[in-house]
Design a protein around this motif. Structure first.
Motif, PDB file in Angstrom:
ATOM      1  N   ILE A 136      -8.093   5.143  -2.407  1.00 42.75           N
ATOM      2  CA  ILE A 136      -8.675   4.034  -3.053  1.00 42.75           C
ATOM      3  C   ILE A 136      -9.526   4.217  -4.087  1.00 42.75           C
ATOM      4  CG2 ILE A 136     -10.197   2.519  -1.655  1.00 42.75           C
ATOM      5  CD1 ILE A 136      -7.508   2.536  -0.331  1.00 42.75           C
ATOM      6  N   ALA A 137      -9.523   3.580  -4.647  1.00 41.40           N
ATOM      7  CA  ALA A 137     -10.277   3.649  -6.008  1.00 41.40           C
ATOM      8  C   ALA A 137     -11.188   2.827  -6.321  1.00 41.40           C
ATOM      9  CB  ALA A 137     -10.267   3.343  -6.635  1.00 41.40           C
ATOM     10  N   VAL A 138     -13.020   2.447  -5.995  1.00 41.01           N
ATOM     11  CA  VAL A 138     -14.297   1.619  -5.778  1.00 41.01           C
ATOM     12  C   VAL A 138     -14.231   1.646  -6.616  1.00 41.01           C
ATOM     13  CG1 VAL A 138     -15.717   0.547  -4.771  1.00 41.01           C
ATOM     14  CG2 VAL A 138     -14.259   2.508  -3.228  1.00 41.01           C
ATOM     15  N   VAL A 139     -14.396   0.180  -7.241  1.00 40.21           N
ATOM     16  CA  VAL A 139     -14.713  -0.377  -8.690  1.00 40.21           C
ATOM     17  C   VAL A 139     -16.560  -0.674  -8.330  1.00 40.21           C
ATOM     18  CG1 VAL A 139     -15.075  -1.833 -11.033  1.00 40.21           C
ATOM     19  CG2 VAL A 139     -12.908  -1.009  -9.408  1.00 40.21           C
ATOM     20  N   THR A 140     -17.309  -0.380  -9.390  1.00 41.12           N
ATOM     21  CA  THR A 140     -19.001  -0.716  -8.639  1.00 41.12           C
ATOM     22  C   THR A 140     -19.517   0.225  -9.388  1.00 41.12           C
ATOM     23  OG1 THR A 140     -20.721   0.055  -7.191  1.00 41.12           O
ATOM     24  CG2 THR A 140     -19.030   1.344  -7.437  1.00 41.12           C
ATOM     25  N   ALA A 141     -20.932  -0.927 -10.182  1.00 41.73           N
ATOM     26  CA  ALA A 141     -21.272  -0.604 -10.839  1.00 41.73           C
ATOM     27  C   ALA A 141     -23.001  -0.049 -10.311  1.00 41.73           C
ATOM     28  CB  ALA A 141     -21.893  -2.017 -11.787  1.00 41.73           C
ATOM     29  N   SER A 142     -23.024  -0.325  -9.141  1.00 37.81           N
ATOM     30  CA  SER A 142     -24.423   0.287  -9.266  1.00 37.81           C
ATOM     31  C   SER A 142     -24.371   1.353  -8.128  1.00 37.81           C
ATOM     32  CB  SER A 142     -25.166  -1.790  -7.636  1.00 37.81           C
ATOM     33  OG  SER A 142     -24.491  -1.572  -6.709  1.00 37.81           O
ATOM     34  N   LEU A 143     -23.247   1.476  -7.702  1.00 36.20           N
ATOM     35  CA  LEU A 143     -22.451   2.261  -6.758  1.00 36.20           C
ATOM     36  C   LEU A 143     -23.834   2.214  -5.310  1.00 36.20           C
ATOM     37  CD1 LEU A 143     -22.867   4.065  -9.030  1.00 36.20           C
ATOM     38  CD2 LEU A 143     -21.486   5.817  -7.976  1.00 36.20           C
ATOM     39  N   ASP A 144     -23.881   0.731  -5.491  1.00 43.20           N
ATOM     40  CA  ASP A 144     -24.945   0.212  -4.102  1.00 43.20           C
ATOM     41  C   ASP A 144     -23.743   0.869  -2.678  1.00 43.20           C
ATOM     42  OD1 ASP A 144     -26.419  -0.112  -1.655  1.00 43.20           O
ATOM     43  OD2 ASP A 144     -26.413  -2.873  -2.634  1.00 43.20           O
ATOM     44  N   LEU A 145     -23.514   1.892  -2.087  1.00 47.15           N
ATOM     45  CA  LEU A 145     -22.244   2.184  -1.113  1.00 47.15           C
ATOM     46  C   LEU A 145     -22.783   2.593  -0.005  1.00 47.15           C
ATOM     47  CD1 LEU A 145     -19.838   2.214  -2.878  1.00 47.15           C
ATOM     48  CD2 LEU A 145     -19.074   0.964  -2.246  1.00 47.15           C
ATOM     49  N   ASP A 146     -21.742   2.537   1.243  1.00 46.16           N
ATOM     50  CA  ASP A 146     -22.335   3.673   2.048  1.00 46.16           C
ATOM     51  C   ASP A 146     -21.333   5.074   2.187  1.00 46.16           C
ATOM     52  OD1 ASP A 146     -23.384   4.596   4.711  1.00 46.16           O
ATOM     53  OD2 ASP A 146     -22.681   3.072   6.002  1.00 46.16           O
ATOM     54  N   PHE A 147     -22.203   6.052   1.978  1.00 48.46           N
ATOM     55  CA  PHE A 147     -21.190   7.208   1.550  1.00 48.46           C
ATOM     56  C   PHE A 147     -20.884   8.454   2.542  1.00 48.46           C
ATOM     57  CE2 PHE A 147     -22.735   6.367  -3.407  1.00 48.46           C
ATOM     58  CZ  PHE A 147     -21.362   5.922  -3.487  1.00 48.46           C
TER      59      PHE A 147
ATOM     60  N   ARG B 220       0.742  -1.231  -0.458  1.00 46.92           N
ATOM     61  CA  ARG B 220      -0.221   0.194   0.076  1.00 46.92           C
ATOM     62  C   ARG B 220       0.914   0.881   0.157  1.00 46.92           C
ATOM     63  NH1 ARG B 220      -5.772   0.967   2.666  1.00 46.92           N
ATOM     64  NH2 ARG B 220      -6.333  -0.528   1.683  1.00 46.92           N
ATOM     65  N   ALA B 221       1.966   1.751   0.480  1.00 51.21           N
ATOM     66  CA  ALA B 221       2.470   2.224   0.747  1.00 51.21           C
ATOM     67  C   ALA B 221       3.486   2.804  -0.576  1.00 51.21           C
ATOM     68  CB  ALA B 221       3.651   2.523   1.759  1.00 51.21           C
ATOM     69  N   LEU B 222       3.367   1.329  -1.462  1.00 49.54           N
ATOM     70  CA  LEU B 222       4.296   2.041  -2.044  1.00 49.54           C
ATOM     71  C   LEU B 222       3.236   2.069  -3.356  1.00 49.54           C
ATOM     72  CD1 LEU B 222       6.159  -0.889  -2.302  1.00 49.54           C
ATOM     73  CD2 LEU B 222       7.499   1.344  -1.793  1.00 49.54           C
ATOM     74  N   ALA B 223       2.235   1.868  -3.498  1.00 52.68           N
ATOM     75  CA  ALA B 223       1.237   2.162  -4.285  1.00 52.68           C
ATOM     76  C   ALA B 223       0.596   3.519  -4.750  1.00 52.68           C
ATOM     77  CB  ALA B 223      -0.021   1.437  -3.996  1.00 52.68           C
ATOM     78  N   ASP B 224       0.095   4.121  -5.928  1.00 50.07           N
ATOM     79  CA  ASP B 224      -0.195   5.539  -5.760  1.00 50.07           C
ATOM     80  C   ASP B 224      -1.572   5.258  -6.189  1.00 50.07           C
ATOM     81  OD1 ASP B 224       2.281   6.828  -7.203  1.00 50.07           O
ATOM     82  OD2 ASP B 224       1.162   6.399  -8.651  1.00 50.07           O
ATOM     83  N   VAL B 225      -2.435   4.258  -6.216  1.00 48.57           N
ATOM     84  CA  VAL B 225      -4.214   4.181  -6.003  1.00 48.57           C
ATOM     85  C   VAL B 225      -4.024   2.366  -4.985  1.00 48.57           C
ATOM     86  CG1 VAL B 225      -4.132   4.086  -8.179  1.00 48.57           C
ATOM     87  CG2 VAL B 225      -6.202   4.615  -7.117  1.00 48.57           C
ATOM     88  N   VAL B 226      -5.239   2.725  -4.628  1.00 51.09           N
ATOM     89  CA  VAL B 226      -5.587   1.147  -3.508  1.00 51.09           C
ATOM     90  C   VAL B 226      -6.645   0.769  -4.853  1.00 51.09           C
ATOM     91  CG1 VAL B 226      -5.252  -0.681  -2.417  1.00 51.09           C
ATOM     92  CG2 VAL B 226      -4.133   1.185  -2.116  1.00 51.09           C
ATOM     93  N   VAL B 227      -6.945  -0.506  -6.322  1.00 52.72           N
ATOM     94  CA  VAL B 227      -7.568  -1.134  -6.175  1.00 52.72           C
ATOM     95  C   VAL B 227      -9.250  -2.009  -5.994  1.00 52.72           C
ATOM     96  CG1 VAL B 227      -9.506  -0.542  -8.700  1.00 52.72           C
ATOM     97  CG2 VAL B 227      -7.133  -0.298  -9.064  1.00 52.72           C
ATOM     98  N   VAL B 228     -10.296  -1.672  -5.436  1.00 48.64           N
ATOM     99  CA  VAL B 228     -11.082  -2.863  -5.192  1.00 48.64           C
ATOM    100  C   VAL B 228     -12.448  -2.602  -5.472  1.00 48.64           C
ATOM    101  CG1 VAL B 228     -11.273  -1.338  -2.427  1.00 48.64           C
ATOM    102  CG2 VAL B 228     -11.211  -3.636  -2.539  1.00 48.64           C
ATOM    103  N   GLY B 229     -12.779  -3.832  -5.698  1.00 49.15           N
ATOM    104  CA  GLY B 229     -14.840  -4.179  -5.401  1.00 49.15           C
ATOM    105  C   GLY B 229     -15.335  -3.712  -4.318  1.00 49.15           C
TER     106      GLY B 229
END
Length: 269
Positions: free
Chosen positions: A124-135, A82-91
C-alpha cells in the motif's frame, strides 16, 4: 455476470431470442476468469489503473463512504484488482475515512502472483503532503510488505522519522510539500512496481487525471440515485480539454455495470 463488450460468441448467443435462459454467461464468474478479464497489459513502463464506483447521478460516496453504493460483485472485482497489482496507491484522506488496512495474501492468487514475480500481497502506498497519519495503525506496523509513504521533499522531518520508525518506507516524489503525480509513478516504477492500482479518493484521482498519468479507469456504475452533495469520482480543478478514453470491456450483473476504459494513446508495448 455477462459480458456486454467486447462482443463474443457467447455475448451474441445471450442476446438471441433462441438462447436458453441458462446461458453460461449468466453464472457467477470464477476468480480466475475475473483475473483474466482484468489482466494488466504487457508493458515495460508502469501502468496506472484506477478503480472507482459511482451512482447513476454521479455520487462516488454516500455518507462519506463508498461501501453503501457498492455490491458483492463489485467487492469481488475490488479484491481481484488488488490481487493483480504490485502496489495500491491511495490518498491520506481515504486512509483516514475508510480505515485502510494492509493488503492480505490470498491463496486463490498465490500461484498467479508467484508466476508474475510478485510477492504474496501488494504494497500500500499512501500519498500525503503533511504525513498527518496514525502510524500506530496495522497499515504501518504489521503489513506483509512495508507500506510506502509518498511525500514531498519539504515534508516535516519529524513526521518522516515517525513514519520510518513505524516501519514505513518513505519515498520522496516532489520538490515541495506535495507529491508530483508523474514523479510518483516513476518512483514506484524505480522500485519495481509496474502494475499500479489507485483506489482514490476523488481528490487524488483528480490529480492523476490532471497530470495525464492515468492509463486505465475501472468504473462500477451502480443502479442507484444518491442526490445530495457527494463527491464525484474525481475532484479538483478542471483540465483545459476533457480527455477521451476508449471502452475496453463492459460486464453486467444485477443492473451494475463494470466498465474498463483505457487511454487511446497508451497501447501495449
Amino acid at each position: 455476470m455477462r459480458r456486454l463488450f467486447p462482443v463474443t460468441y457467447e455475448t451474441a448467443a445471450q442476446a438471441s431470442v433462441e438462447a436458453p435462459r441458462t446461458d453460461v454467461t449468466e453464472r457467477e464468474w470464477e476468480l480466475g476468469e475475473l483475473a483474466e478479464a482484468y489482466a494488466y497489459p504487457e508493458v515495460r513502463e508502469p501502468w496506472l489503473r484506477a478503480n472507482m464506483v459511482s451512482t447513476l447521478d454521479g455520487a462516488a460516496q454516500h455518507d462519506g463512504r463508498s461501501q453503501p453504493i457498492s455490491s458483492a460483485t463489485d467487492m469481488r472485482i475490488f479484491g481481484v484488482l488488488r490481487a493483480l497489482a504490485d502496489v495500491v496507491v491511495v490518498g491520506a484522506e481515504t486512509v483516514r475515512q475508510e480505515g485502510y488496512r494492509p493488503a492480505r495474501a490470498r491463496e486463490a492468487f498465490a500461484a498467479l502472483r508467484k508466476a508474475a514475480g510478485q510477492g504474496p500481497a501488494p504494497a500500500i502506498a499512501v500519498v500525503t503532503a503533511s504525513l498527518d497519519l496514525d502510524f500506530s495503525l496495522p497499515l504501518f506496523t504489521s503489513p506483509l510488505v512495508p507500506t510506502l509513504v509518498l511525500t514531498g521533499a519539504a515534508a516535516a522531518p519529524d513526521r518522516i522519522a515517525e513514519a520510518e520508525r513505524a516501519g514505513a518506507q518513505v519515498v520522496i516524489a516532489g520538490d515541495g510539500m506535495g507529491v508530483d503525480p508523474a514523479r510518483a509513478v516513476r518512483a514506484l516504477g524505480d522500485l519495481g512496481h509496474t502494475r499500479l492500482l489507485t483506489e482514490g479518493g476523488p481528490r487524488l484521482l483528480g490529480q492523476w487525471i490532471a497530470a495525464g498519468v492515468l492509463d486505465e479507469l475501472c468504473l462500477t456504475l451502480a443502479p442507484m440515485l444518491a442526490a445530495g452533495d457527494a463527491q464525484r469520482i474525481a475532484g479538483g480543478p478542471p483540465i483545459p480539454v476533457p480527455r477521451r478514453f476508449e471502452l475496453a470491456s463492459l460486464l453486467e450483473e444485477a443492473g451494475f455495470l463494470y466498465g474498463r476504459y483505457r487511454r487511446p494513446d497508451r497501447s501495449a508495448e
